[in-house]
Design a protein around this motif. Structure first.
Motif: not given
Length: 366
Positions: A136-141, A146-152, A166-168
């Motif tokens: 889970x820690x690896x997936x969260x990292x 990954x989410x930083x590459x999305x515009x929306x 809260x998570x990011x």
């Protein structure tokens, strides 16, 4: 006409999958729509409009693959070089807008760089969906990057948006809350097909439509059911759905000797007659996003009992809903209330969520 691709793991029986099919079918008059699945053969593929292009990277269902095949696919998504190679073959340069519609594999794949507008749909509490432990820690990292590459980023509930923040907290992407869309007419039409003969009418009945997974908390529901039966609150619970915990749930049912009153019906291509016939709808999950089954239960105007999760937003202004604390005691008290008091029915309201399609069109652009 603008070209849009929606990516999802597969069109198997599930809430997010149902939403995507309804959205694609509603949008295909305005856009050139493609649904790209990682795995083919999903039950909902038959319901995709002929105007929507349907493609699968792997035509076989994941469940029919062996361990080696699954391992190779996982590596191709986790290793950047291999993931980029897959992305270039299937997606890059072919679409104006790329939409990853579910957490996990397709979100990783669609995050590969390109000039297209990138959107990701987030359906669950991001802090809970991947569980705990080393993996889970690896997936969260990995997800953080990954989410930083999305515009929306699109969230299906306000609660999910807050949990993501809260998570990011450092994520700078544009964030939106768009509730799930469902085609009401499809639900009503299917509810009229089939008689759900397994549901007996001699006792009050609850139905839960869900996978048999940890998230859906079916095991603790068996414990609550046993307590109510022992205290002479006669009723039956029917679970429509299947999953990896089936054997564990069956064992608990046997241990409690409630085989006649806690019924596992398995997965059904058309669950709506069961929802329609049961007296009450139940969703006793540990966590949720914006569950489609609750929209479906609202369309069928059923009294609804849920645990306190992000799903509470679905029941806003719904006078036949009851939200209880997210533990055995809360579920027990809620079920007892339904069994001992006729839930007061208010004036029935016509269900409509067509405005959601307009919100999605605004996000996608002309």
């Amino acid at each position: 006409m603008k070209k849009i691709v929606f990516g999802i793991t597969g069109l198997t029986l599930g809430g997010a999958e149902r939403v995507l099919v309804d959205i694609a079918n509603a949008l295909c008059e305005h856009y050139d729509i493609t649904i790209l699945t990682l795995y083919g053969g999903g039950a909902f593929e038959k319901e995709v409009s002929k105007r929507v292009h349907l493609q699968s990277i792997y035509p076989q269902e994941r469940e029919k693959m062996n361990k080696i095949q699954k391992y190779k696919i996982s590596l191709s998504l986790l290793i950047p070089f291999l993931r980029e190679k897959m992305y270039k073959r299937w997606i890059k340069g072919k679409y104006d807008v790329e939409v990853a519609f579910l957490e996990g594999p397709m979100t990783w794949l669609f995050s590969s760089p390109s000039s297209s507008k990138k959107i990701v749909w987030i359906h669950n509490d991001i802090k809970a969906v991947f569980g705990t432990g080393h993996k889970a820690k690896l997936k969260n990292k990995m997800n953080k990057k990954m989410y930083e590459h999305y515009h929306d980023l699109v969230f299906v509930s306000q609660d999910n948006l807050e949990k993501f923040k809260e998570a990011y907290p450092e994520n700078k992407s544009q964030k939106h809350v768009i509730y799930n869309y469902i085609n009401k007419e499809v639900v009503l039409e299917k509810a009229g097909k089939g008689n759900a003969k397994e549901i007996k009418e001699d006792l009050p009945s609850f139905v839960q439509v869900s996978r048999l997974t940890e998230q859906k908390a079916v095991e603790r529901l068996v414990d609550v059911h046993k307590r109510l039966i022992d205290e002479k609150y006669s009723h039956r619970i029917y679970i429509v759905g299947d999953g990896p915990l089936r054997e564990k749930v069956e064992q608990k049912i046997k241990e409690h000797h409630v085989e006649d009153t806690f019924i596992l019906l398995g997965a059904k291509k058309n669950p709506y007659p069961y929802m329609k016939k049961a007296d009450y709808f139940l969703l006793a999950s540990y966590y949720e996003g914006y569950p489609m089954v609750l929209l479906e239960a609202k369309i069928l105007q059923k009294p609804i009992l849920i645990t306190d999760t992000a799903a509470r937003e679905v029941l806003t202004n719904y006078d036949q809903g009851l939200i209880v604390t997210n533990d055995k005691a809360g579920i027990y008290e809620g079920m007892k209330e339904f069994l001992t008091h006729t839930k007061k029915r208010g004036r029935k309201k016509e269900f409509s969520n067509e405005e959601i399609i307009e919100e999605i069109k605004e996000l996608l652009g002309d």
